[in-house]
Design a protein around this motif. Structure first.
Motif, PDB file in Angstrom:
ATOM      1  N   ALA A 205       0.832  -1.197   0.000  1.00 45.94           N
ATOM      2  CA  ALA A 205       0.000   0.000   0.000  1.00 45.94           C
ATOM      3  C   ALA A 205       0.871   1.253   0.000  1.00 45.94           C
ATOM      4  O   ALA A 205       0.617   2.188  -0.755  1.00 45.94           O
ATOM      5  CB  ALA A 205      -0.929  -0.013   1.197  1.00 45.94           C
ATOM      6  N   SER A 206       1.940   1.239   0.814  1.00 47.83           N
ATOM      7  CA  SER A 206       2.776   2.436   0.886  1.00 47.83           C
ATOM      8  C   SER A 206       3.602   2.589  -0.398  1.00 47.83           C
ATOM      9  O   SER A 206       3.749   3.680  -0.928  1.00 47.83           O
ATOM     10  CB  SER A 206       3.683   2.403   2.122  1.00 47.83           C
ATOM     11  N   LEU A 207       4.090   1.454  -0.897  1.00 45.59           N
ATOM     12  CA  LEU A 207       4.872   1.503  -2.133  1.00 45.59           C
ATOM     13  C   LEU A 207       3.985   1.959  -3.302  1.00 45.59           C
ATOM     14  O   LEU A 207       4.399   2.762  -4.142  1.00 45.59           O
ATOM     15  CB  LEU A 207       5.451   0.116  -2.421  1.00 45.59           C
ATOM     16  N   ARG A 208       2.774   1.450  -3.293  1.00 44.17           N
ATOM     17  CA  ARG A 208       1.829   1.787  -4.365  1.00 44.17           C
ATOM     18  C   ARG A 208       1.532   3.285  -4.372  1.00 44.17           C
ATOM     19  O   ARG A 208       1.546   3.948  -5.395  1.00 44.17           O
ATOM     20  CB  ARG A 208       0.541   0.991  -4.139  1.00 44.17           C
ATOM     21  N   LYS A 209       1.315   3.800  -3.169  1.00 46.03           N
ATOM     22  CA  LYS A 209       1.003   5.212  -3.020  1.00 46.03           C
ATOM     23  C   LYS A 209       2.170   6.070  -3.523  1.00 46.03           C
ATOM     24  O   LYS A 209       2.001   6.995  -4.308  1.00 46.03           O
ATOM     25  CB  LYS A 209       0.750   5.512  -1.538  1.00 46.03           C
ATOM     26  N   ASN A 210       3.355   5.653  -3.062  1.00 44.17           N
ATOM     27  CA  ASN A 210       4.569   6.337  -3.458  1.00 44.17           C
ATOM     28  C   ASN A 210       4.736   6.359  -4.976  1.00 44.17           C
ATOM     29  O   ASN A 210       4.988   7.385  -5.602  1.00 44.17           O
ATOM     30  CB  ASN A 210       5.742   5.588  -2.798  1.00 44.17           C
ATOM     31  N   LEU A 211       4.553   5.176  -5.567  1.00 46.35           N
ATOM     32  CA  LEU A 211       4.740   5.023  -7.005  1.00 46.35           C
ATOM     33  C   LEU A 211       3.723   5.856  -7.776  1.00 46.35           C
ATOM     34  O   LEU A 211       4.057   6.539  -8.744  1.00 46.35           O
ATOM     35  CB  LEU A 211       4.586   3.544  -7.362  1.00 46.35           C
ATOM     36  N   GLN A 212       2.484   5.803  -7.315  1.00 45.42           N
ATOM     37  CA  GLN A 212       1.436   6.563  -7.986  1.00 45.42           C
ATOM     38  C   GLN A 212       1.692   8.064  -7.888  1.00 45.42           C
ATOM     39  O   GLN A 212       1.532   8.792  -8.862  1.00 45.42           O
ATOM     40  CB  GLN A 212       0.064   6.208  -7.417  1.00 45.42           C
ATOM     41  N   ASN A 213       2.144   8.504  -6.698  1.00 45.61           N
ATOM     42  CA  ASN A 213       2.476   9.920  -6.507  1.00 45.61           C
ATOM     43  C   ASN A 213       3.548  10.366  -7.484  1.00 45.61           C
ATOM     44  O   ASN A 213       3.417  11.391  -8.152  1.00 45.61           O
ATOM     45  CB  ASN A 213       2.992  10.165  -5.084  1.00 45.61           C
ATOM     46  N   GLN A 214       4.612   9.576  -7.540  1.00 54.05           N
ATOM     47  CA  GLN A 214       5.729   9.954  -8.409  1.00 54.05           C
ATOM     48  C   GLN A 214       5.287  10.012  -9.858  1.00 54.05           C
ATOM     49  O   GLN A 214       5.658  10.918 -10.607  1.00 54.05           O
ATOM     50  CB  GLN A 214       6.863   8.934  -8.256  1.00 54.05           C
ATOM     51  N   HIS A 215       4.496   9.007 -10.231  1.00 53.83           N
ATOM     52  CA  HIS A 215       4.010   8.935 -11.599  1.00 53.83           C
ATOM     53  C   HIS A 215       3.159  10.172 -11.927  1.00 53.83           C
ATOM     54  O   HIS A 215       3.341  10.800 -12.973  1.00 53.83           O
ATOM     55  CB  HIS A 215       3.190   7.653 -11.772  1.00 53.83           C
ATOM     56  N   ASN A 216       2.280  10.544 -11.004  1.00 54.18           N
ATOM     57  CA  ASN A 216       1.420  11.709 -11.230  1.00 54.18           C
ATOM     58  C   ASN A 216       2.211  13.008 -11.285  1.00 54.18           C
ATOM     59  O   ASN A 216       1.949  13.875 -12.109  1.00 54.18           O
ATOM     60  CB  ASN A 216       0.360  11.808 -10.135  1.00 54.18           C
ATOM     61  N   TYR A 312       8.165   2.540 -30.489  1.00 59.06           N
ATOM     62  CA  TYR A 312       8.292   3.559 -29.452  1.00 59.06           C
ATOM     63  C   TYR A 312       6.911   4.030 -28.986  1.00 59.06           C
ATOM     64  O   TYR A 312       6.660   4.182 -27.794  1.00 59.06           O
ATOM     65  CB  TYR A 312       9.107   4.749 -29.991  1.00 59.06           C
ATOM     66  N   LYS A 313       6.019   4.189 -29.950  1.00 59.05           N
ATOM     67  CA  LYS A 313       4.658   4.599 -29.586  1.00 59.05           C
ATOM     68  C   LYS A 313       3.985   3.531 -28.740  1.00 59.05           C
ATOM     69  O   LYS A 313       3.295   3.817 -27.767  1.00 59.05           O
ATOM     70  CB  LYS A 313       3.838   4.855 -30.853  1.00 59.05           C
ATOM     71  N   GLN A 314       4.216   2.303 -29.160  1.00 59.79           N
ATOM     72  CA  GLN A 314       3.652   1.175 -28.420  1.00 59.79           C
ATOM     73  C   GLN A 314       4.174   1.162 -26.980  1.00 59.79           C
ATOM     74  O   GLN A 314       3.432   0.945 -26.037  1.00 59.79           O
ATOM     75  CB  GLN A 314       4.049  -0.116 -29.148  1.00 59.79           C
ATOM     76  N   LEU A 315       5.473   1.420 -26.845  1.00 60.08           N
ATOM     77  CA  LEU A 315       6.096   1.455 -25.528  1.00 60.08           C
ATOM     78  C   LEU A 315       5.441   2.525 -24.658  1.00 60.08           C
ATOM     79  O   LEU A 315       5.144   2.306 -23.481  1.00 60.08           O
ATOM     80  CB  LEU A 315       7.595   1.737 -25.677  1.00 60.08           C
ATOM     81  N   GLN A 316       5.194   3.683 -25.256  1.00 61.70           N
ATOM     82  CA  GLN A 316       4.564   4.763 -24.505  1.00 61.70           C
ATOM     83  C   GLN A 316       3.146   4.400 -24.069  1.00 61.70           C
ATOM     84  O   GLN A 316       2.730   4.696 -22.965  1.00 61.70           O
ATOM     85  CB  GLN A 316       4.506   6.024 -25.361  1.00 61.70           C
ATOM     86  N   LEU A 317       2.439   3.738 -24.997  1.00 65.49           N
ATOM     87  CA  LEU A 317       1.054   3.374 -24.701  1.00 65.49           C
ATOM     88  C   LEU A 317       0.947   2.337 -23.598  1.00 65.49           C
ATOM     89  O   LEU A 317      -0.035   2.289 -22.877  1.00 65.49           O
ATOM     90  CB  LEU A 317       0.387   2.798 -25.956  1.00 65.49           C
ATOM     91  N   THR A 318       1.958   1.468 -23.509  1.00 66.21           N
ATOM     92  CA  THR A 318       1.832   0.326 -22.611  1.00 66.21           C
ATOM     93  C   THR A 318       2.685   0.482 -21.357  1.00 66.21           C
ATOM     94  O   THR A 318       2.915  -0.487 -20.655  1.00 66.21           O
ATOM     95  CB  THR A 318       2.242  -0.972 -23.334  1.00 66.21           C
ATOM     96  N   SER A 319       3.175   1.701 -21.102  1.00 71.80           N
ATOM     97  CA  SER A 319       4.049   1.874 -19.936  1.00 71.80           C
ATOM     98  C   SER A 319       3.637   3.090 -19.125  1.00 71.80           C
ATOM     99  O   SER A 319       2.933   3.963 -19.608  1.00 71.80           O
ATOM    100  CB  SER A 319       5.495   2.094 -20.371  1.00 71.80           C
ATOM    101  N   ILE A 320       4.129   3.127 -17.897  1.00 69.31           N
ATOM    102  CA  ILE A 320       4.073   4.369 -17.145  1.00 69.31           C
ATOM    103  C   ILE A 320       5.520   4.848 -17.003  1.00 69.31           C
ATOM    104  O   ILE A 320       6.452   4.062 -17.129  1.00 69.31           O
ATOM    105  CB  ILE A 320       3.417   4.202 -15.753  1.00 69.31           C
ATOM    106  N   ILE A 321       5.680   6.142 -16.777  1.00 71.26           N
ATOM    107  CA  ILE A 321       7.034   6.679 -16.641  1.00 71.26           C
ATOM    108  C   ILE A 321       7.301   6.958 -15.172  1.00 71.26           C
ATOM    109  O   ILE A 321       6.491   7.608 -14.496  1.00 71.26           O
ATOM    110  CB  ILE A 321       7.191   7.957 -17.485  1.00 71.26           C
ATOM    111  N   ILE A 322       8.391   6.428 -14.680  1.00 73.69           N
ATOM    112  CA  ILE A 322       8.751   6.648 -13.274  1.00 73.69           C
ATOM    113  C   ILE A 322      10.252   6.970 -13.207  1.00 73.69           C
ATOM    114  O   ILE A 322      10.981   6.737 -14.165  1.00 73.69           O
ATOM    115  CB  ILE A 322       8.442   5.407 -12.405  1.00 73.69           C
ATOM    116  N   PRO A 323      10.703   7.479 -12.076  1.00 69.25           N
ATOM    117  CA  PRO A 323      12.147   7.741 -11.953  1.00 69.25           C
ATOM    118  C   PRO A 323      12.937   6.437 -12.041  1.00 69.25           C
ATOM    119  O   PRO A 323      12.496   5.405 -11.559  1.00 69.25           O
ATOM    120  CB  PRO A 323      12.281   8.349 -10.556  1.00 69.25           C
ATOM    121  N   LYS A 324      14.062   6.537 -12.683  1.00 68.31           N
ATOM    122  CA  LYS A 324      14.906   5.373 -12.900  1.00 68.31           C
ATOM    123  C   LYS A 324      15.288   4.702 -11.570  1.00 68.31           C
ATOM    124  O   LYS A 324      15.314   3.476 -11.469  1.00 68.31           O
ATOM    125  CB  LYS A 324      16.161   5.832 -13.638  1.00 68.31           C
TER     126      LYS A 324
END
Ligand SMILES: [Zn+2]
Ligand SMILES: [Zn+2]
Length: 501
Positions: A205-216, A312-324
C-alpha cells in the motif's frame, strides 16, 4: 512443462488419493490445476414450511460444492498392480495459488444449464476449512464472471471489485456500479479470489502510493527530471503489482534487441517498405532506388524517427514513466529487467536487417516463380521433406508470424539434408516414401536450391531414363543468387541471437 503465464498466476496443486477397492493400496498423485472446477450438488429438499419462511430462491453454498468435490468417488478407469480396475478417488489440497479461480460447472450439456443459486463469501474469508489447511488463510473476492442467456447467444458479465470496495458490473459497453446484494444474487460461473497477506498488503500500500504519486508528479510536471533519470515501467506489471499478492518479475527483455536498443516492430518495417514502394513508384528516373537504400537508415537515427517509430509509440502506450531509481529498486526487489530508459532509441540496425531479410525472401521467391513452371522438365529430383518444410516456413512467413514473433520471421534452413534419406550404399532407404519423407522437384528448382543452400547430395529418380536438356542458370540468376547469399551472410554474422529465436 512449458511455461504459461496463466499457470504461473493461478496454478495450484491437488493430491488425488486413489485407493484400490480390492487390495486397499493407496496411490497418490499430484494434479495441477489453474481453475478449481466444481460440480454443483443437488439441493437438499427443504421442507415446505422452511421454504415458505425463507421465501427465497433455492440455493446451495460454495462450501457444499467443495464438500461434494471432496466426497470420494469410485473410479473404474485405472488399473491397480493387483489387477483390480476400481478404486476410490478422493482429492485433497496440496498447494493453493495466490489467485484462486473457482469454476462452477453450470453447463450440464450443450443446451442445458444449471441455474441454481450458489452463495459464496464476498468479504475476506478464511479458507482454512474449505481447503483443509493447517493454518488460517484469508482470501478476498475480486472478480466474478456471470454467464447470461441472451437472444443473441452466449453473453458474459464481468463483476470487479475496485480499490474503494465498490463493485463494477461490465456488460459489453455498459459499465455501472452495482450493490453488494446484486453481487450476492448473481449467477456466478467463475469466481476469482486472491490471497490476503496483511503484512505484504501494508508494504504494498505504501509503495503503491509512493509510485502513484511519483508517476502523477511526473505527468503533471511537478517533478522535473531529465530524460536520462526517467524510465518506462510496463503497465501490465504495474497492474499486477497493484493486484497480486506476489507480483512476478518485471519482464522487459522482449522489448530490447541484441544491440540493447528498442526492438523495432513489424509496423516500423512496413512503413518504410510502403514508403519505399511509393518512392520507387514516384521516381521512375532513379533506377538505383531499391527499398533497402532509401533514406530510412540515415533517418532512423534522427529524433523524429525515434518519436515516430511504432515500437516507441507502443512502448509509450503500454508503460508508465517513473524515476529510474525507483525502477531500479523494483527490479532489484522483484527481478526481471533490463531498465528501459526514457531516451532509448529504436534500433536502426535491426530495422535494416529486417529489410534485408525481406529483400532476400523477395529475390528468392522471384527466382522460384520464374522457374517453377518451366516447360520441358519433369520432377525427377529428390528433396528431403523436413528440409523443404523449414524452407517453406522461412520463405512464406505469414504476416501473423512476423507480427507476433519477431520482425525477422523464421530463419532460412541450413544446407540441404538429402543425405538423411540414404543408406550406406547411397541408396534411398526402403521405408522412405515420396510425399512423406521426400518430395520431387524439377531440375531448375533443384539447381536454384543447391546453388543457394549447398548440401545434398543430388538424388534423381528417372525410371524410364528420359532424356532432358541439361539445365543451366543464367548469368543474372547467378547474380541474384549471389545477392541472396550476401544478404543472409550480413545478417547472420551480426544477428545470430535473433535468428535463432
Ligand atoms: Zn489393488
Ligand atoms: Zn538491434
Amino acid at each position: 512443462m512449458e511455461y504459461s503465464f496463466i499457470q504461473s498466476i493461478f496454478s495450484g496443486e491437488l493430491i488425488s488419493n486413489l485407493q484400490c477397492l480390492n487390495c486397499k493400496k493407496i496411490t497418490k498423485s499430484v494434479e495441477q490445476f489453474s481453475a478449481l472446477s466444481l460440480e454443483l450438488p443437488e439441493i437438499k429438499q427443504q421442507g415446505f414450511f422452511k421454504q415458505l419462511v425463507h421465501n427465497q430462491k433455492q440455493s446451495i453454498s460454495l462450501q457444499e460444492c467443495l464438500d461434494y468435490f471432496y466426497e470420494p468417488v469410485i473410479d473404474s478407469l485405472t488399473l491397480c498392480s493387483c489387477g483390480a480396475r476400481s478404486g476410490k478417488r478422493q482429492y485433497s489440497f496440496q498447494q493453493q495459488s495466490n489467485l484462486l479461480c473457482i469454476h462452477l460447472q453450470r453447463f450440464l450439456n450443450k443446451t442445458q444449464k444449471d441455474t441454481k443459486h450458489v452463495s459464496f463469501p464476498i468479504k475476506d474469508h478464511n479458507f482454512q476449512e474449505y481447503f483443509n489447511l493447517d493454518s488460517e488463510q484469508n482470501y478476498r473476492l475480486f472478480g466474478i464472471i456471470v454467464h447470461l442467456h441472451d437472444q443473441g447467444g452466449d453473453h458474459f458479465e464481468t463483476i470487479l471489485k475496485c480499490q474503494n470496495q465498490q463493485f463494477l458490473s461490465i456488460k459489453d459497453e455498459i459499465i455501472e456500479i452495482v450493490s453488494q446484494k446484486y453481487v450476492e444474487e448473481c449467477e456466478a460461473l467463475l469466481l476469482f479470489y486472491e490471497k490476503v497477506d496483511n503484512q505484504i498488503d501494508l508494504f504494498k500500500a505504501s509503495l503503491r502510493k509512493n509510485l502513484q504519486n511519483q508517476h502523477n508528479m511526473i505527468k503533471n510536471q511537478e517533478l522535473l527530471l531529465k530524460d536520462e533519470e526517467l524510465c518506462y515501467l510496463p503497465h501490465f506489471w504495474f497492474e499486477q503489482f497493484l493486484h497480486l499478492a506476489k507480483p512476478p518479475s518485471i519482464i522487459t527483455s522482449h522489448l530490447i534487441c541484441p544491440h540493447n536498443l528498442l526492438k523495432p516492430d513489424y509496423w516500423d518495417f512496413r512503413i518504410e517498405y510502403e514508403n519505399a514502394k511509393s518512392a520507387q513508384y514516384n521516381s521512375q528516373l532513379d533506377t538505383n532506388t531499391s527499398f533497402i537504400t532509401i533514406g530510412e537508415v540515415q533517418n532512423s537515427n534522427s529524433p523524429a524517427y525515434i518519436q515516430e517509430s511504432s515500437a516507441y509509440k507502443q512502448l509509450q502506450l503500454t508503460s508508465i514513466i517513473i524515476p529510474k531509481a525507483v525502477c531500479e529498486f523494483l527490479i532489484e526487489k522483484y527481478g526481471g529487467g533490463p531498465i528501459i530508459e526514457k531516451n532509448i532509441k529504436t534500433c536502426s540496425t535491426c530495422l535494416e536487417y529486417a529489410q534485408q531479410m525481406s529483400r532476400r525472401r523477395k529475390l528468392e521467391r522471384q527466382l522460384i516463380i520464374k522457374y517453377e513452371n518451366l516447360q520441358g522438365y519433369d520432377r525427377i529430383f529428390v528433396v528431403h521433406e523436413e528440409w523443404l518444410k523449414k524452407w517453406q516456413a522461412y520463405l512464406y512467413n505469414s504476416k501473423q508470424i512476423l507480427q507476433r514473433n519477431s520482425l525477422f520471421g523464421y530463419p532460412p534452413p541450413g544446407e540441404i539434408t538429402n543425405y538423411l534419406l540414404l543408406d550406406k550404399d547411397q541408396q534411398i532407404v526402403q521405408q522412405k516414401k515420396e510425399g512423406q519423407h521426400f518430395h520431387m522437384i524439377t531440375a531448375p528448382i533443384w539447381h536454384i536450391l543447391q546453388e543457394i543452400y549447398g548440401g545434398g547430395p543430388t538424388i534423381s529418380i528417372n525410371p524410364h531414363q528420359q532424356q532432358y536438356e541439361p539445365f543451366k542458370l543464367q548469368m543474372d540468376d547467378l547474380i541474384q543468387i549471389k545477392e541472396i547469399k550476401v544478404l543472409y551472410q550480413n545478417c547472420i554474422n551480426q544477428y545470430k541471437p535473433e535468428i535463432q529465436q
